[in-house]
Design a protein around this motif. Structure first.
Motif, PDB file in Angstrom:
ATOM      1  N   UNK A 256       0.838  -1.205   0.000  1.00 42.42           N
ATOM      2  CA  UNK A 256       0.000   0.000   0.000  1.00 42.42           C
ATOM      3  C   UNK A 256       0.869   1.251   0.000  1.00 42.42           C
ATOM      4  N   UNK A 257       1.974   1.226   0.750  1.00 41.67           N
ATOM      5  CA  UNK A 257       2.921   2.344   0.734  1.00 41.67           C
ATOM      6  C   UNK A 257       3.488   2.548  -0.667  1.00 41.67           C
ATOM      7  N   UNK A 258       3.844   1.445  -1.343  1.00 41.48           N
ATOM      8  CA  UNK A 258       4.391   1.540  -2.694  1.00 41.48           C
ATOM      9  C   UNK A 258       3.343   2.060  -3.678  1.00 41.48           C
ATOM     10  N   UNK A 259       2.100   1.676  -3.483  1.00 45.72           N
ATOM     11  CA  UNK A 259       1.021   2.172  -4.346  1.00 45.72           C
ATOM     12  C   UNK A 259       0.878   3.685  -4.234  1.00 45.72           C
ATOM     13  N   UNK A 260       1.124   4.217  -3.039  1.00 43.55           N
ATOM     14  CA  UNK A 260       0.874   5.633  -2.778  1.00 43.55           C
ATOM     15  C   UNK A 260       2.136   6.484  -2.828  1.00 43.55           C
ATOM     16  N   UNK A 261       3.262   5.899  -3.237  1.00 44.31           N
ATOM     17  CA  UNK A 261       4.503   6.664  -3.180  1.00 44.31           C
ATOM     18  C   UNK A 261       4.428   7.865  -4.120  1.00 44.31           C
ATOM     19  N   UNK A 262       5.021   8.988  -3.717  1.00 48.92           N
ATOM     20  CA  UNK A 262       4.923  10.214  -4.518  1.00 48.92           C
ATOM     21  C   UNK A 262       5.697  10.116  -5.825  1.00 48.92           C
ATOM     22  N   UNK A 263       5.282  10.915  -6.811  1.00 48.09           N
ATOM     23  CA  UNK A 263       5.908  10.880  -8.140  1.00 48.09           C
ATOM     24  C   UNK A 263       7.380  11.256  -8.081  1.00 48.09           C
ATOM     25  N   UNK A 264       7.779  12.061  -7.111  1.00 47.07           N
ATOM     26  CA  UNK A 264       9.178  12.472  -7.012  1.00 47.07           C
ATOM     27  C   UNK A 264      10.095  11.402  -6.475  1.00 47.07           C
ATOM     28  N   UNK A 265       9.531  10.280  -6.020  1.00 44.10           N
ATOM     29  CA  UNK A 265      10.336   9.179  -5.508  1.00 44.10           C
ATOM     30  C   UNK A 265      10.723   8.283  -6.677  1.00 44.10           C
ATOM     31  N   UNK A 266      11.953   8.461  -7.177  1.00 44.50           N
ATOM     32  CA  UNK A 266      12.371   7.807  -8.415  1.00 44.50           C
ATOM     33  C   UNK A 266      12.759   6.346  -8.220  1.00 44.50           C
ATOM     34  N   UNK A 267      13.417   6.051  -7.091  1.00 45.64           N
ATOM     35  CA  UNK A 267      13.998   4.717  -6.952  1.00 45.64           C
ATOM     36  C   UNK A 267      13.932   4.233  -5.515  1.00 45.64           C
ATOM     37  N   UNK A 268      13.664   2.936  -5.351  1.00 46.27           N
ATOM     38  CA  UNK A 268      13.665   2.279  -4.051  1.00 46.27           C
ATOM     39  C   UNK A 268      14.470   0.993  -4.190  1.00 46.27           C
ATOM     40  N   UNK A 269      15.364   0.746  -3.269  1.00 50.92           N
ATOM     41  CA  UNK A 269      16.147  -0.485  -3.311  1.00 50.92           C
ATOM     42  C   UNK A 269      16.419  -0.935  -1.879  1.00 50.92           C
ATOM     43  N   UNK A 270      16.657  -2.221  -1.704  1.00 54.14           N
ATOM     44  CA  UNK A 270      16.980  -2.729  -0.388  1.00 54.14           C
ATOM     45  C   UNK A 270      16.473  -4.137  -0.170  1.00 54.14           C
ATOM     46  N   UNK A 271      16.327  -4.511   1.103  1.00 51.81           N
ATOM     47  CA  UNK A 271      15.924  -5.848   1.488  1.00 51.81           C
ATOM     48  C   UNK A 271      14.817  -5.746   2.536  1.00 51.81           C
ATOM     49  N   UNK A 274       9.587 -10.001   5.844  1.00 49.92           N
ATOM     50  CA  UNK A 274       8.160 -10.059   6.136  1.00 49.92           C
ATOM     51  C   UNK A 274       7.850 -11.023   7.273  1.00 49.92           C
ATOM     52  N   UNK A 275       8.574 -12.147   7.334  1.00 52.05           N
ATOM     53  CA  UNK A 275       8.406 -13.082   8.436  1.00 52.05           C
ATOM     54  C   UNK A 275       7.098 -13.841   8.454  1.00 52.05           C
ATOM     55  N   UNK A 276       6.355 -13.821   7.362  1.00 50.21           N
ATOM     56  CA  UNK A 276       5.096 -14.557   7.280  1.00 50.21           C
ATOM     57  C   UNK A 276       5.407 -16.049   7.201  1.00 50.21           C
ATOM     58  N   UNK A 277       4.702 -16.899   7.960  1.00 51.53           N
ATOM     59  CA  UNK A 277       4.972 -18.339   7.912  1.00 51.53           C
ATOM     60  C   UNK A 277       4.995 -18.874   6.479  1.00 51.53           C
ATOM     61  N   UNK A 278       6.087 -19.565   6.144  1.00 54.66           N
ATOM     62  CA  UNK A 278       6.259 -20.088   4.798  1.00 54.66           C
ATOM     63  C   UNK A 278       6.972 -19.120   3.871  1.00 54.66           C
ATOM     64  N   UNK A 279       7.149 -17.862   4.307  1.00 58.94           N
ATOM     65  CA  UNK A 279       7.801 -16.836   3.483  1.00 58.94           C
ATOM     66  C   UNK A 279       8.799 -16.052   4.337  1.00 58.94           C
ATOM     67  N   UNK A 280       9.648 -16.791   5.051  1.00 58.29           N
ATOM     68  CA  UNK A 280      10.595 -16.145   5.955  1.00 58.29           C
ATOM     69  C   UNK A 280      11.870 -15.694   5.258  1.00 58.29           C
ATOM     70  N   UNK A 281      11.963 -15.864   3.921  1.00 55.99           N
ATOM     71  CA  UNK A 281      13.181 -15.475   3.204  1.00 55.99           C
ATOM     72  C   UNK A 281      13.398 -13.956   3.253  1.00 55.99           C
ATOM     73  N   UNK A 282      14.581 -13.574   2.790  1.00 58.75           N
ATOM     74  CA  UNK A 282      14.890 -12.158   2.583  1.00 58.75           C
ATOM     75  C   UNK A 282      14.376 -11.777   1.194  1.00 58.75           C
ATOM     76  N   UNK A 283      13.620 -10.688   1.108  1.00 68.87           N
ATOM     77  CA  UNK A 283      13.072 -10.252  -0.169  1.00 68.87           C
ATOM     78  C   UNK A 283      13.780  -8.981  -0.631  1.00 68.87           C
ATOM     79  N   UNK A 284      14.595  -9.130  -1.686  1.00 71.81           N
ATOM     80  CA  UNK A 284      15.230  -7.957  -2.284  1.00 71.81           C
ATOM     81  C   UNK A 284      14.164  -7.180  -3.042  1.00 71.81           C
ATOM     82  N   UNK A 285      14.124  -5.861  -2.854  1.00 71.97           N
ATOM     83  CA  UNK A 285      13.148  -5.039  -3.546  1.00 71.97           C
ATOM     84  C   UNK A 285      13.891  -4.023  -4.404  1.00 71.97           C
ATOM     85  N   UNK A 286      13.388  -3.830  -5.623  1.00 72.23           N
ATOM     86  CA  UNK A 286      14.004  -2.890  -6.559  1.00 72.23           C
ATOM     87  C   UNK A 286      12.888  -2.197  -7.326  1.00 72.23           C
TER      88      UNK A 286
END
Length: 375
Positions: A256-271, A274-286
């Protein structure tokens, strides 16, 4: 099994004379140690554009002469070039395709997303627009509107050739023509910060011996000054906001945050954790503009389950962004249902392919669909 991270492939598009090659040359000059593979797609038999960048990329450049790359029926020629550039021997970090001024970027995007090469992934489409010839280009090439509708990032080039009022008018037009939230970066002489598209390798002791390029940069007194490139040219003012938390993030609130991010925010990167059962991996986001991708990977041995994000933009409210991200924290991720991850999994590439999803609307449509589907 392929353990390497797929190489992002960025499409650099725009009509003849918009300044694509100038932008590409600037990215190459300011790459800061990043190894860039280049596919130059010239239209015609005299490959002037290819010659103008060949000296900067050496044998990592390939050229598709004699016609538009998008005219290839099955994309096999493009696949062959991408296979060559993505070979481990080249140690390429990012591939940039400079499309012909007469190319259809939608078809190129489809080829990349349909590629079965596990060593590459689609990294977004950048459309270069000539501010001084904006109206004339749209009149001559009505398909301009279609190209803008699928762009993830728009570079409004040659802003030095228009006054403030004309630039504001063009930016208002672009806000209508582009999908909601598509960022527009102003530039003159093609000068944009490479960090808006890809990482420049940090010059640290952990990298080992410095390259010749690094030594030259240090001798010239140029460090990691994000306000200037290697040639001392001033960039636009970009702000960088960093967010770190040891608490897991809620997948739904983060999307939801990504859906609402402002137009001036050009790039997001990182890791992200989430810790949800069955999805405890690290999720790289770009994310580049509207383009969004998640790539899960196992946590390293002893690696802390920490979410770390860097947000790069212009005219953004850093403290406000941090408050919004703090609101995404989830104190009890172990209680979350696995279905809560579906909103994230839309943006994870299919196993064994370079296909990704586009993040421009709540519909979760794939990049490369018809503009009317872009939302």
């Amino acid at each position: 099994m392929n353990s390497r991270q797929p190489i992002p492939v960025v499409v650099l598009a725009g009509f003849l004379g918009s300044g694509k090659t100038t932008v590409l040359n600037h990215l190459l000059a300011g790459r800061g140690g990043t190894r860039i593979g280049v596919v130059v797609n010239d239209f015609g038999s005299i490959e002037v554009d290819a010659m103008s960048v060949a000296g900067q990329v050496g044998d990592s450049m390939v050229s598709l002469g004699g016609g538009c790359l998008c005219c290839a029926v099955d994309g096999s020629e493009l696949d062959a070039y991408l296979e060559k550039l993505s070979a481990p021997v080249h140690r390429i970090d990012v591939i940039v395709i400079e499309a012909s001024g007469l190319a259809e970027p939608q078809e190129m995007i489809r080829m990349l997303m349909a590629s079965e090469n596990p060593d590459i992934r689609y990294g977004g489409m950048v459309e270069v627009v000539d501010a001084a010839e904006f109206d004339a280009t749209r009149a001559k090439h009505p398909e301009t509107d279609r190209h803008l509708a699928v762009a993830d990032l728009v570079v409004l080039n040659k802003t030095d050739r228009v006054d403030a009022g004309e630039r504001a008018r063009i930016e208002r037009e672009l806000a209508v023509l582009c999908a909601p939230g598509t960022p527009v970066v102003g530039a003159d002489h093609g000068r944009i910060d490479p960090e808006l598209l890809f990482d420049r390798r940090p010059w640290t002791e952990t990298r080992g011996q410095l390259s010749f390029e690094d030594l030259l940069a240090e001798a010239d007194g140029h460090g990691h000054d994000h306000g200037h490139d290697r040639c001392g040219h001033a960039h636009a003012a970009y702000e960088s906001t960093e967010f770190t938390t040891e608490q897991a993030l809620s997948p739904r609130r983060f999307i939801d945050f990504l859906d609402r991010r402002p137009a001036g925010l050009y790039r997001i990167k990182g890791f992200v954790h989430f810790g949800v059962p069955g999805y405890e991996e690290c999720y790289e986001v770009h994310a580049v503009g509207r383009f969004l991708r998640f790539a899960p990977r196992p946590w390293g041995r002893g690696e802390a389950r920490v979410s770390r994000l860097v947000l790069i933009g212009s005219g953004t409210d850093g403290p406000g962004l941090l408050r919004e991200l703090e609101a995404c924290r989830e104190p009890a991720p172990h209680e979350a249902l696995p279905e809560s991850m579906w909103c994230v999994l839309r943006y994870v590439g299919r196993p064994g392919s370079g296909a990704e999803s586009e993040h421009g609307s709540e519909s979760g449509t794939e990049q490369g669909t018809e503009p009317s589907d872009e939302g």
